[in-house]
Design an enzyme around this catalytic site. Sequence first.
Site, PDB file in Angstrom:
ATOM      1  CD  GLU A  27     -13.401  21.303 -16.489  1.00 43.11           C
ATOM      2  OE1 GLU A  27     -14.024  21.059 -17.532  1.00 43.11           O
ATOM      3  OE2 GLU A  27     -12.158  21.324 -16.415  1.00 43.11           O
ATOM      4  CD  GLU A  35     -11.381  24.845 -19.833  1.00 42.37           C
ATOM      5  OE1 GLU A  35     -10.250  24.567 -20.286  1.00 42.37           O
ATOM      6  OE2 GLU A  35     -11.734  24.578 -18.676  1.00 42.37           O
TER       7      GLU A  35
END
Length: 403
Positions: free
Chosen positions: A246, A163
């Site tokens: 995820e 991320e």
Amino acid sequence: MKINNILKLTGTPIILLSLSLVSCHKSQDTDTAALNIPKGTATVDANTVQQTVQGFGGASIPIWIGDLTSDQRTKAFSASSGIGMSILRVMVPTSSSQFAAEKPTIDAAKGLGARVIATAWNAPASMMDGLKLKTSSYAAYAAHLSSYASAVGGVYAISPWNEPNYSASGWMGATASEVADFVAAQGNNCGAPIMAPEPLNMGQSYINTYLSNATAKANTAFVAGHIYGATPYNLGNIGKSVWMTEHYTNSSISGNDWGNAMTAAKEIHDCMAAGWAAYVWWYIRRSYGPIDENSNITKLGYVMAHWARYVRPGYTKISCTANPTSGVYTTAYKSGSRIVIVIINQNSATTYQSFTLSGTSLTGFNRYVTTSSSNLVASTVAVSVGSFGINLSPSSVTTLVSQ
């Protein structure tokens, strides 16, 4: 959502009701008597092939919450007695002294047929300037990633950033161009194929900017990303397989909460309907996850098993009416002559659903049903001249596997 990182990283345990797999029974069930009039027929066309499915899985991060036990590994990855996960996601630690902690679960997952993908949250501190990777450390960072892959016996793919577009994370960040610059320069030196850029929200513009670097794109095995705060969508013709690596739905709700498990079921359906190749949950063992802290498979875990057990890596998604009846959602897959159909019934009443099949010749299916009170209960369904109908239990997930 990612508002509270403490909840994500620690996951406050919740006392859960232990579940056991309901004993399977076999019966011939043609469901000839429709309880509700169908609003539409689900059409399955085995000749119309869509994406290749790479699998379903979850993460284990031993340095944060402790490793999975032997029993938990079997329950997670066994396709015969467990959930059947075919993907294990792990963390690349910043210190080589922590590499060995990852290996027992990696070895067990591989032994049960799973692929291992590894993500780095941070580079070693000496290679970073604050929360940024130094450009002068590109080669050293690639060597660090390669050393990890070698130490654990190899991984299927490796992600240099987790991320990178999430500025509030507290871990290493980067623009899409910066991630691409690293992968272009060092992507072939990281010890495993690259999965990237793994952004929050599966951001289209972030991914497109990353892929606009032709060398980085060439060095990328597949695109990865997370759907926190986003709805699964088709990324278009980007020339790469898309993996959702995820997500969790709610860390404050038990994995045994049936409503939440059904939310996850619809999310998996949506990811597959969007053309994505993989779905990876966050922690495998957590109170809100597919296995609870007492090593029991939760309702969420049984829901995931409807895809993970029966839709194995290399299966292809085939054309299937996504929402044939109000509250009913279907996807279909094939491997050779085998056809698998996964059906979600969100309705509170038993719902009749009709199907037509083309491009295949079948006589019947083995059926597996999970509801709020039962897990993977087995029966059979007959097919007559390319069509059949079934009664879907209220609020349920059903998998049909051709005989």
